[in-house]
Design an enzyme around this catalytic site. Structure first.
Site, PDB file in Angstrom:
ATOM      1  N   ASP A 296      97.847  96.797  97.265  1.00 37.43           N
ATOM      2  CA  ASP A 296      97.786  96.601  98.712  1.00 37.43           C
ATOM      3  C   ASP A 296      98.883  97.377  99.441  1.00 37.43           C
ATOM      4  O   ASP A 296      98.610  98.151 100.357  1.00 37.43           O
ATOM      5  CB  ASP A 296      97.857  95.103  99.048  1.00 37.43           C
ATOM      6  CG  ASP A 296      98.849  94.361  98.159  1.00 37.43           C
ATOM      7  OD1 ASP A 296      99.729  95.020  97.562  1.00 37.43           O
ATOM      8  OD2 ASP A 296      98.741  93.127  98.055  1.00 37.43           O
TER       9      ASP A 296
ATOM     10  N   ASP B  35      83.817  89.679  89.905  1.00 36.05           N
ATOM     11  CA  ASP B  35      84.154  90.468  88.722  1.00 36.05           C
ATOM     12  C   ASP B  35      83.999  89.657  87.436  1.00 36.05           C
ATOM     13  O   ASP B  35      84.207  90.195  86.348  1.00 36.05           O
ATOM     14  CB  ASP B  35      85.592  90.983  88.830  1.00 36.05           C
ATOM     15  CG  ASP B  35      85.657  92.497  88.922  1.00 36.05           C
ATOM     16  OD1 ASP B  35      84.596  93.121  89.088  1.00 36.05           O
ATOM     17  OD2 ASP B  35      86.772  93.053  88.817  1.00 36.05           O
TER      18      ASP B  35
END
Length: 853
Positions: free
Chosen positions: A448, A304
């Site tokens: 998550d 990224d």
């Protein structure tokens, strides 16, 4: 004989003054007349004096030493803090008495094992199904009656009012039961300890609600209710924790079929944003060695940061490289973008600093073939470097770190209830399950856990494999550590607000409780601050926050604390020392209180922050910015102690007991805060590559062609230490090669001698090619057994020993603070410090072999 009886000359030779030597010699004569100093036990104590009596080790004798010997000797005889000892002080001095508790434990042990086997058989799937069928055939009424009777009996024990003497007898009875049961083997004693702890804690909370609020004073009532709400929160977390961890599953790997054509395809993804290439490179090298068919494994670096160096590196080593034009939704967005460009049946995710072991997929993938509804297999996050708490306190690899409780016990307990959740790394997920929930969740900063919650709502299963199959880097600084926990706390509060596990469809009762506990646990900031400030309400504001006599305070509060500590030691002792949880909560309390409160009110507030890894700490420093709240809390509690002295001297006599109890509370708070201050004193961290201690067969090859077989002692990316049978006396800079094996093949790595300490040679590697680095990482970091020492048995947990250690660290924290103060402030407080050191020299200590450095 005269020298032994009256050792005046020997004491003078050791530097004692005439008065001190005469005084100590007289004390020695008195001890010789009263005690049997000629016995072997006393002789062994004298020979190991520096070990058993660290207060007097390595210095000249002082007049107060007889009292120090007496206090330490009584402490050793009463506490005996040695889990396994070839030499027992009490046995050698006073015989082999076993004690009533040990006698009862030995005779109840067979009964405990039998009950444990019976309970475990019920928990087996086949027996569980048979038991449920038996209930459905007509035994439902009997079990219902038994359950109602048990609940009524428990309710009677909780709500029945007792006078002081009756409460004392009740407390002693339950304490005696706990002390016998805690030594028994098996899981049944653990469940019995939980029952006793819940009984005592519920009785304490009932007493607090029904008998300790002053309804006639507004200030007393408001402050008392504030404390009571904080205590209710702690009680709720305690109960939920017992439910969550009472029966860890201990799941074993599911074997794969022998036909590799049946194995699924796997996309192994390594997301990165701003981490240096030196951190990511090792993870990629290890991933290249994962044991899986090459045509069924694809490795991708998800960058990224859009860095050209990463693109070139990926091309050089032959792995995929995926990037995108923006950074929307941070890590979750990065993963979701990669999912659209790949097609593997399973997706393995590793944070860029988590180095996978070669067996990772072979241990985790089998369950997906066995259970078509299995969506997730999570493994522990193990760390090869110390976190700030471990480094600053010097307890790395000596005491369980903050995360071991979660990955050693909590996730294993979650697995029992099919509630193990995704932790962002070191996990394998099924693509179809991810697609069904719309990819990784992006609504919260703990994507998550939120993703796992959505999977469970749709009926997918999860699994937790407790075997560590990867290792990463812990946060280097306390500020980064706190920042990471703030993100976790904010994210969990966001999930609790927008996707509350207690509501909605799809979850079982125990899944709801496990998720609720995981989220509510991060709301501990405000309750912890209340506990740290509550005693000041009475000492400073004269508010009766607990409207009860001092004797009843002790009779209700102490049993609650003792039973919860004994139960925690039994359940959590391998993964967290008793009372250390309060230190961790204190460190974070101020910083997570506001983010969690804001997230509950407005979940959209807050953004994802990347945890920095791979940094250095060039010199010791004190993090004044992080420590500012701790220092403010410490000053307020010191002010409270001043008011306590004034209240004790000038207040009514009938309040002196309450003043003493409250002062002890303040003193305990001060030492807990002191432990947080000690953590804020940052130790140096100058290693770019962290060394891992691990013993492996290794060989050393000299330029002359001679081979010397030895043992690898430790390794890092930059070098190794090899121990040989004998010293070679190699000059610094001598070129050598280290030979390591992987399977049946040997690999050679060139380097130079950096140091030689007897038979141990430190070797610094020369610059190596990509292939050499891949081979080295796969011979060391990526070994199948590289991190299994995480599962080693810890020594038996002793709550009293842990309490003393926490208090000692708290006192050390103020000494650390003193070192970093300006010179004029240190000179101002020097007399007070000398007085405190003199008083501390009389306090009992654990033998040197049991102390943290």
């Amino acid at each position: 004989m005269k020298a032994n009886l009256f050792p005046y000359a020997a004491l003078r030779q050791r530097g004692a003054s005439r008065f001190t030597a005469l005084w100590l010699a007289c004390c020695h004569c008195l001890a010789w007349l009263v005690l049997r100093l000629e016995q072997p036990g006393w002789q062994q104590v004298r020979a190991s004096r520096d070990v058993w009596f660290p207060q007097v080790a390595g210095r000249r004798p002082l007049p107060g030493d007889p009292l120090r010997y007496l206090i330490q000797g009584c402490w050793l005889l009463l506490v005996r803090p040695w889990p396994e000892r070839s030499f027992s002080l009490t046995r050698n001095l006073f015989g082999k008495g076993q004690g009533v508790g040990r006698w009862l434990a030995a005779r109840l042990a067979p009964l405990s094992r039998a009950w444990t086997r019976r309970i475990e058989s019920v928990m087996e799937p086949e027996r569980k199904a048979a038991w449920q069928r038996r209930i459905s055939r007509g035994s439902t009424g009997i079990y219902a009656v038994l359950a109602v009777c048990a609940l009524l009996l428990a309710a009677l024990s909780v709500t029945q009012p007792f006078g002081p003497l009756a409460q004392l007898a009740f407390v002693i009875l339950l304490w005696a039961m706990a002390m016998v049961v805690r030594k028994l083997p098996g899981r049944f004693p653990t469940l019995l300890l939980i029952v006793l702890s819940v009984l005592v804690s519920c009785r304490y909370l009932w007493w607090r609600y029904t008998s300790t609020l002053n309804w006639n004073d507004s200030l007393d009532l408001v402050l008392g209710m504030t404390l009571l709400i904080a205590e209710t929160y702690s009680w709720l977390i305690l109960i939920l924790g017992y439910v969550q961890t009472c029966w860890p599953l201990r799941r074993q790997p599911t074997p794969l079929p022998e036909d590799t054509s049946l194995w699924p395809t796997v996309d192994l993804m390594i997301p990165t944003y701003n981490e240096p290439l030196s951190v990511v490179r090792t993870t990629v090298y290890a991933a290249l060695g994962v044991d899986w068919p090459a045509d069924k494994l694809n490795i991708y670096v998800l960058d990224d940061g859009r860095r050209e160096a990463f693109r070139e590196f990926a091309a050089e080593v032959g792995v995929g490289y995926i990037t995108r034009t923006d950074n929307r939704h941070a890590k979750a967005g990065n993963l979701n973008h990669a999912f659209t460009l790949t097609d593997g049946e399973l997706i393995a995710i590793f944070d860029c600093d988590h180095i996978p072991a070669r067996t990772f997929l072979q241990l985790t993938v089998g369950g997906f073939l066995q259970d078509p509804k299995l969506a997730l297999v999570q493994t522990p996050h193990h760390f090869l470097s110390p976190d700030p708490v471990e480094r600053n306190l010097g307890v790395f690899r000596r005491s369980p770190n903050e995360g071991e409780l979660f990955y050693g016990l909590v996730q294993d307990g979650n697995d029992m209830w099919n509630a193990a959740f995704f932790c962002g790394s070191c996990a394998v997920l099924r693509r179809t399950a991810l697609e069904e929930v719309g990819g990784v969740a992006v609504e919260t900063v703990t994507e998550d856990a939120h993703t796992a919650l959505r999977m469970h709502r749709l009926g997918w299963n999860s699994a937790y494999m407790r075997i560590p199959q990867a290792a990463g880097l812990a946060t280097e600084s306390l500020s980064a550590h706190v920042g990471q926990r703030i993100r976790w706390a904010r994210g969990m509060a966001q999930i609790f607000r927008i996707d509350n596990p207690l509501m909605g469809r799809g979850l079982t009762l125990f899944q709801r409780l496990c998720y609720a506990n995981a989220m509510l646990h991060f709301l501990a900031g405000l309750p912890r601050l209340v506990f740290l400030l509550a005693p000041l309400a009475f000492l400073v504001l004269h508010a009766y926050i607990i409207y009860a006599p001092a004797a009843l305070l002790v009779l209700y509060i102490l049993p609650h604390m003792i039973h919860s500590s004994l139960t925690a030691a039994r359940m959590q002792g391998k993964y967290r020392k008793t009372f250390w949880g309060e230190v961790y909560e204190t460190v974070l309390a101020w910083y997570i209180a506001r983010p969690t409160t804001v997230a509950l009110i407005d979940p959209s507030k807050g953004s994802f922050n990347v945890t920095a890894k791979g940094g250095l700490m060039e010199e010791e420093q004190f993090d004044w910015r992080i420590a500012r709240p701790y220092l403010a809390l410490a000053l307020l509690n010191i002010l409270g102690l001043g008011f306590a002295v004034w209240r004790f001297m000038t207040g009514p006599v009938d309040q002196q007991g309450t003043v003493i109890v409250t002062s002890l509370w303040v003193f305990y708070n001060l030492l807990i805060i002191g432990a947080a201050v000690a953590i804020a004193a940052e130790a140096r961290q100058v290693r770019q590559s962290h060394r891992v201690r691990f013993k492996l067969p290794a060989s050393l090859k000299l330029a002359s062609g001679h081979y010397y077989r030895g043992t690898l002692q430790d390794y890092s990316e930059g070098g190794v230490a090899v121990e040989l049978p004998e010293a070679l006396s190699l000059a610094e800079g001598t070129e050598v090669s280290v030979v390591l094996g992987r399977g049946e093949q040997d690999y050679s790595f060139p380097g130079v001698v950096a140091r030689e300490d007897g038979s141990v040679i430190g070797i610094r590697f020369n610059e190596m090619s990509h292939q050499q680095m891949i081979d080295f990482v796969q011979c060391t970091f990526a070994r199948a057994d590289a991190w299994l020492d995480w599962l080693e048995q810890q020594e038996e947990e002793r709550p009293l020993q842990s309490l003393v250690e926490v208090l000692r660290v708290g006192f050390r924290g103020y000494l650390c603070l003193y070192r970093f103060l300006p010179l004029w402030v240190r000179e101002l407080f020097a007399p007070v410090l000398r007085l405190l050191r003199w008083v501390a020299s009389y306090l009992p200590r654990w033998p040197k072999t049991q102390r943290f450095s």
